[in-house]
Scaffold this motif. Structure first.
Motif, PDB file in Angstrom:
ATOM      1  N   PRO A  57       0.824  -1.225   0.000  1.00  9.08           N
ATOM      2  CA  PRO A  57       0.000   0.000   0.000  1.00  9.08           C
ATOM      3  C   PRO A  57       0.852   1.267   0.000  1.00  9.08           C
ATOM      4  O   PRO A  57       0.484   2.258  -0.632  1.00  9.08           O
ATOM      5  CB  PRO A  57      -0.797  -0.121   1.299  1.00  9.08           C
ATOM      6  CG  PRO A  57      -0.810  -1.564   1.620  1.00  9.08           C
ATOM      7  CD  PRO A  57       0.457  -2.130   1.095  1.00  9.08           C
ATOM      8  N   LEU A  58       1.991   1.206   0.687  1.00  9.85           N
ATOM      9  CA  LEU A  58       2.886   2.365   0.719  1.00  9.85           C
ATOM     10  C   LEU A  58       3.455   2.622  -0.674  1.00  9.85           C
ATOM     11  O   LEU A  58       3.480   3.764  -1.147  1.00  9.85           O
ATOM     12  CB  LEU A  58       4.018   2.109   1.727  1.00  9.85           C
ATOM     13  CG  LEU A  58       5.136   3.150   1.783  1.00  9.85           C
ATOM     14  CD1 LEU A  58       4.613   4.489   2.281  1.00  9.85           C
ATOM     15  CD2 LEU A  58       6.274   2.681   2.685  1.00  9.85           C
ATOM     16  N   LEU A  59       3.892   1.545  -1.343  1.00  2.00           N
ATOM     17  CA  LEU A  59       4.432   1.692  -2.698  1.00  2.00           C
ATOM     18  C   LEU A  59       3.378   2.295  -3.622  1.00  2.00           C
ATOM     19  O   LEU A  59       3.666   3.173  -4.438  1.00  2.00           O
ATOM     20  CB  LEU A  59       4.890   0.331  -3.245  1.00  2.00           C
ATOM     21  CG  LEU A  59       6.187  -0.239  -2.672  1.00  2.00           C
ATOM     22  CD1 LEU A  59       6.466  -1.621  -3.238  1.00  2.00           C
ATOM     23  CD2 LEU A  59       7.367   0.690  -2.970  1.00  2.00           C
ATOM     24  N   LYS A  60       2.143   1.818  -3.477  1.00  2.00           N
ATOM     25  CA  LYS A  60       1.074   2.329  -4.331  1.00  2.00           C
ATOM     26  C   LYS A  60       0.810   3.796  -4.044  1.00  2.00           C
ATOM     27  O   LYS A  60       0.507   4.573  -4.950  1.00  2.00           O
ATOM     28  CB  LYS A  60      -0.196   1.515  -4.102  1.00  2.00           C
ATOM     29  CG  LYS A  60      -0.164   0.188  -4.840  1.00  2.00           C
ATOM     30  CD  LYS A  60      -1.536  -0.450  -4.834  1.00  2.00           C
ATOM     31  CE  LYS A  60      -1.520  -1.689  -5.719  1.00  2.00           C
ATOM     32  NZ  LYS A  60      -2.506  -2.679  -5.234  1.00  2.00           N
ATOM     33  N   ALA A  61       0.951   4.175  -2.789  1.00  5.07           N
ATOM     34  CA  ALA A  61       0.602   5.543  -2.403  1.00  5.07           C
ATOM     35  C   ALA A  61       1.661   6.559  -2.823  1.00  5.07           C
ATOM     36  O   ALA A  61       1.323   7.656  -3.263  1.00  5.07           O
ATOM     37  CB  ALA A  61       0.380   5.611  -0.892  1.00  5.07           C
ATOM     38  N   VAL A  62       2.938   6.232  -2.695  1.00  5.74           N
ATOM     39  CA  VAL A  62       3.958   7.279  -2.901  1.00  5.74           C
ATOM     40  C   VAL A  62       4.839   7.062  -4.137  1.00  5.74           C
ATOM     41  O   VAL A  62       5.684   7.912  -4.428  1.00  5.74           O
ATOM     42  CB  VAL A  62       4.872   7.448  -1.663  1.00  5.74           C
ATOM     43  CG1 VAL A  62       4.062   7.833  -0.444  1.00  5.74           C
ATOM     44  CG2 VAL A  62       5.683   6.189  -1.400  1.00  5.74           C
ATOM     45  N   THR A  63       4.716   5.902  -4.838  1.00  5.24           N
ATOM     46  CA  THR A  63       5.529   5.748  -6.046  1.00  5.24           C
ATOM     47  C   THR A  63       4.602   5.569  -7.240  1.00  5.24           C
ATOM     48  O   THR A  63       3.399   5.352  -7.073  1.00  5.24           O
ATOM     49  CB  THR A  63       6.442   4.509  -5.974  1.00  5.24           C
ATOM     50  OG1 THR A  63       5.617   3.340  -5.971  1.00  5.24           O
ATOM     51  CG2 THR A  63       7.314   4.523  -4.740  1.00  5.24           C
ATOM     52  N   ASP A  64       5.152   5.660  -8.461  1.00  6.55           N
ATOM     53  CA  ASP A  64       4.285   5.379  -9.612  1.00  6.55           C
ATOM     54  C   ASP A  64       4.614   4.015 -10.218  1.00  6.55           C
ATOM     55  O   ASP A  64       4.572   3.840 -11.422  1.00  6.55           O
ATOM     56  CB  ASP A  64       4.334   6.495 -10.678  1.00  6.55           C
ATOM     57  CG  ASP A  64       5.385   7.519 -10.373  1.00  6.55           C
ATOM     58  OD1 ASP A  64       5.110   8.368  -9.511  1.00  6.55           O
ATOM     59  OD2 ASP A  64       6.512   7.442 -10.946  1.00  6.55           O
ATOM     60  N   LEU A  65       4.994   3.057  -9.381  1.00 11.69           N
ATOM     61  CA  LEU A  65       5.240   1.694  -9.867  1.00 11.69           C
ATOM     62  C   LEU A  65       3.932   1.070 -10.327  1.00 11.69           C
ATOM     63  O   LEU A  65       2.888   1.259  -9.695  1.00 11.69           O
ATOM     64  CB  LEU A  65       5.826   0.833  -8.737  1.00 11.69           C
ATOM     65  CG  LEU A  65       7.265   1.126  -8.335  1.00 11.69           C
ATOM     66  CD1 LEU A  65       7.616   0.366  -7.072  1.00 11.69           C
ATOM     67  CD2 LEU A  65       8.234   0.762  -9.447  1.00 11.69           C
TER      68      LEU A  65
END
Lengths: 394, 249
Positions: free
Chosen positions: A123-131
């Motif tokens: 969820p963190l990756l989804k929230a702050v990166t554009d991966l």
């Protein structure tokens, strides 16, 4: 070959039985409930924070470091036992088949830990990166592959160096794992593959060194003993593990407590019991844990009735468990021969339990001081402890 | 004057008695050796004397009282050195000595004076603040020995004292035993090391299958077995053979 498979199989079954026996207690104990609360509260906080997480938050680095460090600790579970250094010696050439199974089990049994850490971070990756979603899944696949390399390399390194300088290997693997995850999350699969090749080369070089070396039984035995000891210690927080010799610590800071015990025949058991309680980890941490839980509940729960019930239950548990622990007459002790009154030990234990219930009452009350009605708490703790002391058997 | 008196003592852990009809005395200032094979009943006899097992029949008197008559007097009359050292993991060497002194009603000055001598004798002065987990088997044994000798009782009960001690430790223990004997204390010692027993014991009690097979001085025993010039080893082997023959006959 068949032979070795059977050895592993019977050991593995025995081991799983042993672990299951204690797992039952762990999942039904009071700490399990506390864990559920802590995880629930932590999850809630995390999801709230995600809503306001800054866009430039270094999520890739954070995840790489956490997962990388977890990966570095990949101690092999070999189930090697002390008599093996004698009885398995003639089977030396067949041992690779045994260790293959051991490494496989190590991989599968430990895999969940880094995977869960990574999944929690999604969820963190989804929230702050554009991966993209597929890139995130590639990251997860990498974690699985890295876990495999970490397990096999740690096993081979321990084998080749007979357990020496394991920190060097761990630091190397931690750095490589961190860089690998960070690279794959930021620069993609192609660059990340370089690290896979590095891991492969490291593993090959170790395997070459392992070939032809005798099994380092002594190291693996010690490793297994320490691992089981850690498990038993942990299980001992929830239930009574037989044959577990509790470890002893001086806790020199508390030496002042002994000052007011007079040097007199009538204080013999008091002299002993206070030291036994303070210096035996099992007893001391039991008290500390129950007191801490009571203190946290008293500080943060603002429904009086709940606080009072929990605090009373914990005071009851503290007194009862310590009373049984300190009055059990299992093993022969020299004080059983001392020319002192037979009830001296019971009196000394009563005195100790009264003192520590007062200390517990003070700590919990101080933590609850911001709550109205906080002055009821010490009264409850002391009355419940005293009643437990008087009404329980023995 | 009799310090310890066992009269027809029968007992053991279960209903089947391990020791049967045991009778012997220990006089003031006597060093008596309790000799027997593994399983002969030495440790069981000692457990009855120290009172962790109670006799099913017969009685044990120490300084004239049984454990039931006067527990305090009975227990302060002896100190005990077990076969395997039994220590408190949570107490330092110094605290073991202090605890023992308190239990037997010694004052702090006496404790200091006596422990100083013992620590020096057994070369443990530098380990006062150590915990037992750091001690070797021999050192643990020394802690037990020092605690026993600290008390100055009228009877010492010592179970297999020489196993695990280094040669200097054995010598120190023998010296201490000699000194206490001269001061009038009695000692009951069980052992397998027959040559040491022969050399140091005033009297020997030969225990076989839970019964007293023979007792007395070396001269008495040689006479009883009709083996002049025999060593204790010879007598012992003769005794076990005799028993075997009886069984086969």
């Amino acid at each position: 070959m068949n032979n070795m498979h059977n050895v592993w199989k019977s050991r593995f079954e025995h081991y799983i039985n042993e672990v299951q026996k204690y797992m039952r207690f762990i999942f039904t104990g009071h700490i399990a409930i506390v864990f559920v609360f802590v995880i629930g509260a932590g999850g809630y906080q995390y999801s709230e924070w995600l809503k306001v997480a800054p866009a430039n938050f270094p999520a890739e680095w954070l995840i790489a470091v956490i997962v990388g460090l977890i990966l570095a600790f990949s101690s092999p579970t070999t189930l090697i036992r002390e008599p093996d250094q004698v009885y398995l010696l003639p089977l030396e050439t067949q041992m690779p088949a045994y260790f293959k199974k051991a490494v496989k089990w190590t991989f599968w049994s430990q895999l969940l830990v880094p995977v869960i850490a990574y999944i929690v971070a999604i969820p963190l990756l989804k929230a702050v990166t554009d991966l993209s979603v597929s890139q995130i899944w590639v990251g997860l696949a990498l974690v699985v592959i890295l876990k495999y390399f970490n397990v096999t390399i740690e096993f081979n390194y321990r084998y080749a160096n007979r357990g020496q300088a394991i920190a060097v290997d761990r630091i190397t693997r931690a750095l490589l794992s961190i860089l690998a995850i960070q690279t794959i999350l930021t620069s993609g699969l192609a660059v990340g593959a370089i690290y896979i090749i590095l891991f492969l080369a490291y593993e090959m070089s170790l395997k070459k060194r392992v070939a032809g070396q005798p099994v380092p039984y002594e190291h693996f035995v010690r490793l297994e003993q320490n691992r089981m000891m850690r498990f038993y210690r942990f299980a001992n927080y929830f239930t009574d593990v037989p044959h577990l010799r509790g470890s002893i610590r001086r806790r020199a800071l508390l030496d002042i407590v002994y000052k007011w015990i007079p040097f007199h025949k009538n204080s013999t058991q008091t002299y002993l019991v206070f030291r036994t309680f303070i210096r035996t980890d099992d007893h001391f941490y039991l008290w500390l844990r129950l007191t801490a839980i009571a203190a946290v509940i008293a500080a943060f729960v603002d429904i009086y009735l709940v606080t009072w019930i929990v605090v009373a239950a914990l005071a009851f548990a503290t007194t009862l468990q310590l009373k049984y622990a300190l009055l059990s007459n299992g093993e022969f002790r020299m004080d059983m021969l001392y020319p002192i009154a037979d009830d001296q030990r019971k009196k000394a234990v009563d005195k100790l339990l009264r003192v520590i219930s007062v200390v517990q009452a003070i700590i919990v009350t101080l933590c609850a001081i911001t709550q109205p009605n906080f002055y009821v708490i010490p009264i409850i703790i002391i009355i419940v402890s005293e009643l437990t002391l008087r009404l329980s058997k023995k | 004057m009799t310090v310890l008196q066992l009269t027809n003592v029968t007992g053991g852990y279960t209903r089947k008695p391990v020791i049967q009809n045991l009778s012997f005395n220990i006089g003031k200032g006597e060093l008596v050796g309790l000799i027997g094979l593994n399983g002969a009943g030495k440790s069981t006899t000692i457990k009855h004397i120290i009172g962790t097992l109670l006799p099913k029949e017969g009685e044990i008197r120490l300084n004239g009282v049984t454990l039931k008559d006067n527990m305090d007097k009975y227990r302060s009359s002896f100190s005990y050195i077990p076969e395997t050292p039994i220590l408190y993991d949570e107490l330092t060497l110094k605290e073991h000595l202090a605890l023992t002194a308190m239990a037997y009603g010694l004052d702090e000055k006496t404790l200091e004076k006596r422990s100083e001598r013992l620590l020096k004798e057994f070369r443990m002065e530098k380990r006062l603040n150590w915990f037992p987990s750091h001690f070797s088997k021999g050192m643990r044994q020394k802690v037990m020995i020092m605690c026993a000798f600290l008390v100055n009782p009228s009877l010492y009960i010592i179970d297999e004292p020489f196993v695990g001690l280094d040669p200097l430790g054995i010598q120190s223990l023998l010296d201490q035993m000699d000194e206490k004997k001269r001061e009038g204390a009695s000692i009951l010692m069980s052992t397998h090391i027959l040559s040491t027993a022969e050399k140091h014991c005033d009297r020997i009690i030969l225990l076989h299958e839970g019964r007293v097979r023979a007792q007395g001085t070396m001269a008495d025993l040689r006479k009883a077995f009709n083996m002049p010039n025999a060593t204790l080893d010879d007598l012992y082997i003769a005794m076990t053979k005799e028993q075997d023959n009886e069984q086969h006959a």
